[in-house]
Write an enzyme that holds these catalytic residues in place. Structure first.
Site, PDB file in Angstrom:
ATOM      1  N   ASP A  22       1.865 -44.829  -5.531  1.00 15.84           N
ATOM      2  CA  ASP A  22       1.412 -43.997  -4.420  1.00 15.84           C
ATOM      3  C   ASP A  22       1.170 -44.921  -3.231  1.00 15.84           C
ATOM      4  OD1 ASP A  22       0.187 -41.704  -3.056  1.00 15.84           O
ATOM      5  OD2 ASP A  22      -1.711 -42.736  -3.447  1.00 15.84           O
ATOM      6  N   ASP A  24      -1.038 -43.978   0.194  1.00 12.59           N
ATOM      7  CA  ASP A  24      -2.363 -43.870   0.815  1.00 12.59           C
ATOM      8  C   ASP A  24      -3.470 -43.992  -0.225  1.00 12.59           C
ATOM      9  OD1 ASP A  24      -1.636 -43.374   3.614  1.00 12.59           O
ATOM     10  OD2 ASP A  24      -0.736 -41.552   2.824  1.00 12.59           O
TER      11      ASP A  24
END
Length: 229
Positions: A22, A24
């Site tokens: 991922d 953020d």
């Protein structure tokens, strides 16, 4: 009386053939921008910003809007999400790498890995550039999928593009939605940061300074995780 001695945390070792990252909250700390933009959006719609921020992390914007405004037509959510993405892409003030991210990205540079993010391609590029992190060659962005996390589509697509079985992948995630997506894809999940701890990842570390990477000639990636003392 003899001085007491603290016991060092026991490291966890996990192995994989590919890593799915991922963005953020996992390798890029963009909380300042996310919270700034979503607070303004919540207030403009008469919502409590604190409640909005409980669900915003890890999802595409339209999915967050659908949770917060369940009676609103989805086409309005998609239209406002376009505006939100433009605002977030233009605002990189306070975007920095998560602790240990530069070293971690350097360590996995030659290993199978992919970015799997709820950001679109432009936002991903803006934030990775602002954080001075290299963009993975394989990336699954918002345009690549039909469903937002917690749907597993993005992680399954990342595994497929790398040519690795989902069971041989390890996901790095920070949010409830992202952890659920990784688990639904049949993958193990390393939770990063304070948001992740409560959502049942396979293992949890405070940031990427607690992760050491090495690989073997047969292509197995070894991750040594040192929990916080």
């Amino acid at each position: 009386m003899p001085a007491s001695t603290a016991t060092a945390p026991t490291p966890t070792v996990l192995t994989a053939r590919a890593l799915l990252l991922d963005m953020d909250g996992t390798i890029v700390n963009s909380d300042a921008v996310v919270e700034r933009c979503w607070r303004e959006w919540a207030v403009s719609h008469g919502l409590d910003p604190r409640e909005a921020l409980k669900v915003v992390h890890g999802r595409q914007g339209y999915a967050t809007m659908a949770i917060l405004l369940p009676e609103r037509p989805m086409e309005l959510n998609h239209a406002e999400n376009v505006e939100m993405l433009a605002r977030e892409t233009a605002d990189t003030d306070g975007v920095v790498p998560v602790g240990g991210a530069p070293e971690f990205m350097a360590a996995i540079a030659g290993l199978p890995h992919a970015l799997v993010t709820s950001a679109d391609a432009a936002l991903a590029r803006a934030r990775m550039t602002a954080a001075a992190l290299p963009m993975p060659a394989v990336r699954v962005t918002a345009e690549s999928v039909g469903a937002s996390k917690p749907d597993p589509e993005g992680f399954l697509k990342g595994a497929a593009e790398l040519g690795v079985d989902p069971a041989d992948c390890i996901v790095f995630e920070d949010s409830a939605a992202g952890i659920a997506a990784g688990q639904a894809a049949g993958m193990r999940v390393i939770g990063i940061g304070s948001r992740a701890a409560a959502h049942g990842p396979t293992a949890h570390v405070p940031d990427l300074t607690s992760v050491r990477v090495h690989s073997t000639p047969d292509g197995i990636i070894h991750l040594t995780l040192t929990p916080a003392a």
